[in-house]
Structure formats: structure tokens, C-alpha cells
Design a protein around this motif. Structure first.
Motif, PDB file in Angstrom:
ATOM      1  N   VAL A 171       0.886  -1.304  -0.007  1.00 46.51           N
ATOM      2  CA  VAL A 171       0.014  -0.043   0.128  1.00 46.51           C
ATOM      3  C   VAL A 171       0.966   1.223   0.007  1.00 46.51           C
ATOM      4  N   PRO A 172       1.683   1.468   0.875  1.00 49.21           N
ATOM      5  CA  PRO A 172       2.582   2.615   1.025  1.00 49.21           C
ATOM      6  C   PRO A 172       3.346   2.911  -0.448  1.00 49.21           C
ATOM      7  N   PHE A 173       3.714   2.012  -0.850  1.00 50.29           N
ATOM      8  CA  PHE A 173       4.523   2.089  -2.403  1.00 50.29           C
ATOM      9  C   PHE A 173       3.582   2.595  -3.432  1.00 50.29           C
ATOM     10  N   ALA A 174       2.320   1.994  -3.290  1.00 53.07           N
ATOM     11  CA  ALA A 174       1.227   2.365  -4.322  1.00 53.07           C
ATOM     12  C   ALA A 174       0.847   3.720  -4.405  1.00 53.07           C
ATOM     13  N   VAL A 175       0.612   4.330  -3.043  1.00 54.83           N
ATOM     14  CA  VAL A 175       0.346   5.650  -2.829  1.00 54.83           C
ATOM     15  C   VAL A 175       1.327   6.669  -3.286  1.00 54.83           C
ATOM     16  N   ALA A 176       2.502   6.152  -3.006  1.00 58.10           N
ATOM     17  CA  ALA A 176       3.772   7.305  -3.064  1.00 58.10           C
ATOM     18  C   ALA A 176       3.998   7.377  -4.437  1.00 58.10           C
ATOM     19  N   GLY A 177       4.043   6.154  -5.433  1.00 56.32           N
ATOM     20  CA  GLY A 177       4.162   5.977  -6.747  1.00 56.32           C
ATOM     21  C   GLY A 177       3.156   6.782  -7.436  1.00 56.32           C
ATOM     22  N   THR A 178       1.942   6.546  -7.226  1.00 56.42           N
ATOM     23  CA  THR A 178       1.053   7.094  -7.968  1.00 56.42           C
ATOM     24  C   THR A 178       0.818   8.686  -7.763  1.00 56.42           C
ATOM     25  N   ILE A 179       0.942   9.177  -6.622  1.00 52.97           N
ATOM     26  CA  ILE A 179       0.815  10.604  -6.524  1.00 52.97           C
ATOM     27  C   ILE A 179       2.290  11.570  -6.798  1.00 52.97           C
ATOM     28  N   TRP A 180       3.393  10.991  -6.378  1.00 51.11           N
ATOM     29  CA  TRP A 180       4.711  11.651  -6.751  1.00 51.11           C
ATOM     30  C   TRP A 180       5.695  11.257  -7.432  1.00 51.11           C
ATOM     31  N   ALA A 181       5.217  10.799  -8.723  1.00 48.16           N
ATOM     32  CA  ALA A 181       6.091  10.126  -9.646  1.00 48.16           C
ATOM     33  C   ALA A 181       7.048  10.879 -10.128  1.00 48.16           C
ATOM     34  N   ARG A 182       6.564  11.979 -10.540  1.00 48.11           N
ATOM     35  CA  ARG A 182       7.619  13.068 -11.208  1.00 48.11           C
ATOM     36  C   ARG A 182       8.643  13.421 -10.132  1.00 48.11           C
ATOM     37  N   GLU A 183       8.162  13.610  -9.010  1.00 48.99           N
ATOM     38  CA  GLU A 183       8.910  14.411  -7.724  1.00 48.99           C
ATOM     39  C   GLU A 183      10.145  13.269  -7.563  1.00 48.99           C
ATOM     40  N   LEU A 184       9.878  11.937  -7.664  1.00 45.15           N
ATOM     41  CA  LEU A 184      10.655  10.896  -7.247  1.00 45.15           C
ATOM     42  C   LEU A 184      11.702  10.696  -8.559  1.00 45.15           C
ATOM     43  N   LEU A 185      11.553  10.792  -9.842  1.00 46.01           N
ATOM     44  CA  LEU A 185      12.166  10.882 -10.758  1.00 46.01           C
ATOM     45  C   LEU A 185      13.123  11.997 -10.705  1.00 46.01           C
ATOM     46  N   ALA A 186      12.791  13.268 -10.344  1.00 42.79           N
ATOM     47  CA  ALA A 186      13.571  14.587 -10.093  1.00 42.79           C
ATOM     48  C   ALA A 186      14.623  14.434  -9.279  1.00 42.79           C
ATOM     49  N   ILE A 187      14.190  13.628  -7.906  1.00 42.55           N
ATOM     50  CA  ILE A 187      15.126  13.366  -6.891  1.00 42.55           C
ATOM     51  C   ILE A 187      16.306  12.407  -7.555  1.00 42.55           C
ATOM     52  N   MET A 188      16.104  11.627  -8.282  1.00 38.09           N
ATOM     53  CA  MET A 188      17.390  10.791  -8.802  1.00 38.09           C
ATOM     54  C   MET A 188      17.667  11.435 -10.147  1.00 38.09           C
ATOM     55  N   GLY A 189      17.511  12.597 -10.250  1.00 38.39           N
ATOM     56  CA  GLY A 189      18.184  13.362 -11.500  1.00 38.39           C
ATOM     57  C   GLY A 189      17.767  13.199 -12.956  1.00 38.39           C
ATOM     58  N   ALA A 190      16.603  12.630 -13.025  1.00 37.31           N
ATOM     59  CA  ALA A 190      16.004  12.498 -14.295  1.00 37.31           C
ATOM     60  C   ALA A 190      16.301  13.600 -15.357  1.00 37.31           C
ATOM     61  N   ASP A 191      16.254  13.370 -16.628  1.00 39.22           N
ATOM     62  CA  ASP A 191      16.362  14.282 -17.600  1.00 39.22           C
ATOM     63  C   ASP A 191      14.991  14.775 -17.757  1.00 39.22           C
ATOM     64  N   ALA A 192      15.004  15.767 -18.659  1.00 39.94           N
ATOM     65  CA  ALA A 192      13.725  16.626 -18.926  1.00 39.94           C
ATOM     66  C   ALA A 192      12.639  15.540 -19.804  1.00 39.94           C
ATOM     67  N   TRP A 193      13.154  14.378 -20.531  1.00 43.78           N
ATOM     68  CA  TRP A 193      12.359  13.601 -21.253  1.00 43.78           C
ATOM     69  C   TRP A 193      11.644  12.675 -20.314  1.00 43.78           C
ATOM     70  N   ALA A 194      12.415  12.494 -19.381  1.00 45.16           N
ATOM     71  CA  ALA A 194      11.848  11.564 -18.458  1.00 45.16           C
ATOM     72  C   ALA A 194      10.850  12.030 -17.319  1.00 45.16           C
ATOM     73  N   LEU A 195      11.019  13.385 -17.121  1.00 50.28           N
ATOM     74  CA  LEU A 195      10.109  14.171 -16.392  1.00 50.28           C
ATOM     75  C   LEU A 195       8.617  14.363 -17.199  1.00 50.28           C
ATOM     76  N   GLU A 196       8.853  14.382 -18.453  1.00 55.98           N
ATOM     77  CA  GLU A 196       7.721  14.679 -19.120  1.00 55.98           C
ATOM     78  C   GLU A 196       6.981  13.501 -19.693  1.00 55.98           C
ATOM     79  N   HIS A 197       7.639  12.291 -20.050  1.00 53.95           N
ATOM     80  CA  HIS A 197       7.009  11.412 -20.702  1.00 53.95           C
ATOM     81  C   HIS A 197       7.380  10.034 -19.747  1.00 53.95           C
ATOM     82  N   GLY A 198       8.303  10.028 -18.943  1.00 48.42           N
ATOM     83  CA  GLY A 198       8.585   8.726 -18.327  1.00 48.42           C
ATOM     84  C   GLY A 198       7.736   8.725 -16.966  1.00 48.42           C
ATOM     85  N   TYR A 199       7.335   9.672 -16.423  1.00 48.56           N
ATOM     86  CA  TYR A 199       6.526   9.615 -15.150  1.00 48.56           C
ATOM     87  C   TYR A 199       5.413   8.464 -14.872  1.00 48.56           C
TER      88      TYR A 199
END
Length: 475
Positions: free
Chosen positions: A131-159
Motif C-alpha cells: 500500500v505505501p509504495f502504491a500511494v507514493a508512486g501514484t501521487i509523486w512519480a515526477r518528484e521521485l524521478l527528479a530526486i534521482m536526477g532524471a532528464d527533461a524527457w523522463a520528467l515529461e514522458h517517463g513519469y
């Protein structure tokens, strides 16, 4: 003539025996693995466990091959998402480790009802964990990718890929846990068949959903996640049906349903060490990916492809190691610690031979192997270098896997946790950072740091196994 006939007959008998053994391993048997000849026990458990993990790794390689057609940023998105999935895998695999140990011990004690109660409690715990993983991934996908240093394509299309993978993580957890139940009970053939179905669906749906097929629109990287969710979800439904229907060694009935606090607490207590060792190992990978992300998307992509290839080639060895865990747990339950130890040495020898063969492939054909998944010269260079470095220590990996699973199968999950804490957090992370950043080794520094730390942990774990304290573990 007589001499020819006398030598041909045993040869035919041996081939027939091997073929019959292979059929028994794939179909499953009701054999008591604490009583039958040890070599046969290893064969009956090892073959389906190897095939199970080969199929899992085949999907991982096929998945990254299809995603690789979308470019380095898409592959990097998968890699960055997997840094968080590794945390989930740590929990799921740690829980599965405990479940295998406890179920195997109950089967060895001839307590079938206790094994079934353990199975039900493990499934309930797995659902709660997701349950906690599902909530975090659904709501904060972009933020989690940004924390890991994702590039612009990932933040726009990969989330959306991350949303699907984390949002539907319950199927991942349950797939791990329920197959661990079957493996611990000795029903390894069932676990194998489940993954055959689940990963077969994944592989068929991957290109259809990623690139489109007829009326099905192209979903890009999101399609890879949808295919995985459908395939693994189908696998979980099949698992539950087979568990209720009953395998060769375990069956869950309505009498076993309901919450059993004592059994659940025992699972949680035993799983803490397993979860700990996985979290320590996998969070160290998160730090390594963060270092690689600061170098560039090509470095992340090359490392991601290499990890998938590494998973593919190591899965047969992990399958054999899982067989050792089951044999250790069941034989300790049956009061036969010497047979438990003998099974570990036998499986370890098989693993070493296999891993040496793989290391030769990596040493001589590293660029060709990476080139299957990417045509980017920088990605190929990064991945090929890591494969070559890995080839130097693969034979140690074979023994490390078996020794670790021996501890886990005995229920002594805390010892590998402490080992991982020292070698991965206190040695690997600082060493990789120093070699990559201050000494400007870049990706090469990370790879050599991994080589030094993981070769050392393998040798130390095997030495600790020889001391034999794991034989006195209680679960």
C-alpha cells in the motif's frame, strides 16, 4: 558384440533416467527431499527453480530491448524507476526469504497445516506492505524521478511508467511471496509454470503496447509498464488458484484463512533480517545510480542494460541457490544438519562451474552483448566495460549466492544483513564515490568499486558459512 550390448544398455538406461528425472522436475513430485538421494533432490528442485528465474530474467532482457528502441532517456527512466522498485523488491524478497525458510522448516517437520497457515499470513502481510509504495508512486512519480536526477524527457514522458509500476506493485510483491511459498514447500515446478505464463504474457504484450498493434495505440514507455502489470497480475491470479487447489506438498483451505497474530509476528520477525539485507544491498545501488546520473544518461543507460544482462545470466545460479535454501530449511526441520550442509557444497560447485562459463562470455564478447540492446556508442562502451570487469569475479558470485541462501534457508537472516551493511554501505558506496568523483574515474570508478566490494563480500560470506553457526537457527 556382447561387450557392445553390455555397454550400450547402461548408456540407454542413464539417458532414460535423466529424461525421467527432467520430466519429474518439471511436473513436480511428492518426493521427501530430506530422504531421497541428495543429488536427485538438488536436481528435482534446482531445475524448475533455474527455469523459473531464467524466465524472469528473459522478460527483463526482452523488456529493456523493446524500451531501448525508444532511446537512452527511456532506458534511463526504467533504470531510475527501478532504483525505487529495488526498495520494493527488497521488502518483497526479504519477506519471501522468511516465508521460504519457515514453510520449508514446517514441511521438514511434517507440519503441513502449519505451512499452510504461514502461507496465508504471508499473503496478507504482502498486501499490507504494497500500500505505501502504491500511494507514493501514484501521487509523486515526477518528484521521485527528479530526486534521482532524471532528464527533461523522463520528467515529461517517463513519469507514467513509474506511476504504473509503483501503483500496481501489489502484483510484484504477491508474485514473489506466493512463489516463495511453493519453493519452500518443494513445489518448485508450480512456481516455474506460473512465471512461464506471467512472463509469456509480458513479452507478447510489450511490443504491442509500446509500439502499437492494429487498433491498439502506441503507448511508448507507458506500454511497457501496462504489459508488466497485466502479465504479473495474471500470474498472481493463477498462483492463488493453484494454492487453493493444492500442490504436491502444500494447500491452503478455508480452515487456514483469518489473521493469526502469532504466525504473522514470526514471519515479520524472521523477515526483518531478509528485508534488511535486501534494503542494504539495493539502497547501495540507488547511491551508485545517483553517481552515474551525475555523469550522464548514457552512463545510466549502459549500467541499466548491464544490470539486466547480469540478472539474466545470474538467474540460473540464483535458482540453484534457492534450491539450497529449500534443502537447508527442510533438512534442518527433519533434524539432518549434515545433509543440509552437504547440499550447500554440492550446489555451490555447480554454481561455480556455470558462473565461470558466463564470465568467459563477458570477457570476450562484452561489446557484442551490449550492442544487442543499444546502438549508442557511449552506452555500449559503458556497458561493455562493466561486463568485462564483472567477468573477473563471477566465480565468487556463485559461491556467495549459495552461502547467503544457506543462511536464509536456515532462518538466520540477520547474518547476511550485517555482512551487507559493512561491505555495501561502509565499503562499496564510499569507495565507488571516491573512485568516480574525486579521483575522476567516472563510470569506470563505480564499476571497479563494485568489483572490489562484492568480491570481498563473497569470500567473507563463504568463510563465515564454514563456521556452522547457521545450523542452530530456530524459526
Amino acid at each position: 558384440m556382447d561387450n557392445t550390448l553390455s555397454t550400450a544398455a547402461p548408456a540407454r538406461a542413464a539417458r532414460g533416467s535423466l529424461w525421467q528425472g527432467l520430466k519429474d522436475a518439471i511436473r513436480g513430485t511428492e518426493a521427501d527431499y530430506t530422504r531421497i538421494p541428495l543429488r536427485r533432490a538438488v536436481f528435482l528442485l534446482g531445475v524448475p527453480m533455474m527455469l523459473e528465474l531464467v524466465m524472469e530474467s528473459t522478460f527483463a532482457v526482452a523488456d529493456i530491448w523493446f524500451v531501448g528502441k525508444l532511446g537512452a532517456s527511456a532506458v534511463a527512466t526504467v533504470g531510475l524507476t527501478e532504483t525505487y522498485l529495488f526498495l520494493l523488491y527488497a521488502v518483497a524478497m526479504g519477506l519471501a526469504t522468511a516465508v521460504t525458510a519457515i514453510v520449508a522448516r514446517r514441511i521438514g517437520e511434517h507440519d503441513a497445516s502449519g505451512a499452510s497457515v504461514t502461507a496465508v499470513q504471508a499473503i496478507l502481510i504482502g498486501v499490507l506492505v504494497s500500500v505505501p509504495f502504491a500511494v507514493a508512486g501514484t501521487i509523486w512519480a515526477r518528484e521521485l524521478l527528479a530526486i534521482m536526477g532524471a532528464d527533461a524527457w523522463a520528467l515529461e514522458h517517463g513519469y507514467r511508467y513509474m506511476q504504473w509500476m509503483l501503483g500496481s506493485n501489489a502484483v510484484i510483491v504477491l508474485l514473489f511471496v506466493i512463489n516463495a511459498i511453493f519453493r519452500g514447500a518443494g513445489d518448485a515446478a508450480i512456481a516455474m509454470r506460473v512465471l512461464l505464463v506471467a512472463n509469456g504474457i509480458n513479452i507478447v504484450l510489450d511490443p504491442m503496447l509500446i509500439f502499437g498493434f492494429g487498433p491498439i495505440p502506441a503507448m511508448g514507455i507507458e506500454g511497457a509498464a501496462v504489459a508488466t502489470t497485466i502479465g504479473r497480475g495474471t500470474g498472481v491470479v493463477l498462483q492463488l488458484w493453484l494454492l487453493v487447489r493444492g500442490g504436491k506438498h502444500i494447500r491452503a483451505t478455508f480452515a487456514h484463512l483469518g489473521w493469526n497474530a502469532e504466525v504473522a509476528l514470526n514471519i515479520v520477525r524472521t523477515s526483518l533480517g531478509g528485508i534488511g539485507q535486501m534494503i542494504v544491498g539495493m539502497t547501495s545501488w540507488i547511491f551508485l545510480m545517483r553517481i552515474l546520473a551525475s555523469i550522464g544518461s548514457e552512463a545510466v543507460a549502459g549500467a541499466t542494460i548491464t544490470i539486466r544482462i547480469m540478472m539474466f545470466t545470474m538467474m540460473p545460479a540464483w535458482g540453484m541457490s534457492n534450491a539450497a535454501a529449500t534443502l537447508v530449511g527442510q533438512n534442518l526441520g527433519a533434524g539432518r544438519p549434515d545433509r543440509a550442509e552437504s547440499s550447500v557444497w554440492q550446489v555451490g560447485a555447480y554454481n561455480m562451474v556455470f558462473m565461470v562459463a558466463v564470465s568467459l562470455l563477458f570477457f570476450f564478447f562484452n561489446e557484442q552483448v551490449i550492442g544487442i540492446f543499444s546502438d549508442d556508442p557511449r552506452v555500449i562502451a559503458v556497458g561493455a566495460e562493466w561486463l568485462r570487469i564483472l567477468s573477473y569475479s563471477y566465480f565468487v558470485y556463485g559461491w556467495w549466492m549459495v552461502a547467503t541462501q544457506a543462511f536464509n534457508g536456515a532462518g538466520d537472516t540477520m547474518t547476511p544483513t550485517k555482512i551487507n551493511l559493512v561491505f555495501f554501505w561502509l565499503i562499496q558506496i564510499p569507495l565507488c564515490w571516491v573512485l568516480a568523483v574525486p579521483l575522476e574515474g567516472q563510470a569506470s570508478g563505480v564499476f571497479w568499486g563494485v568489483f572490489v566490494s562484492e568480491t570481498s563480500v563473497g569470500l567473507f560470506t563463504l568463510w563465515l558459512f564454514t563456521r556452522g553457526r547457521w545450523k542452530r537457527a530456530r524459526v
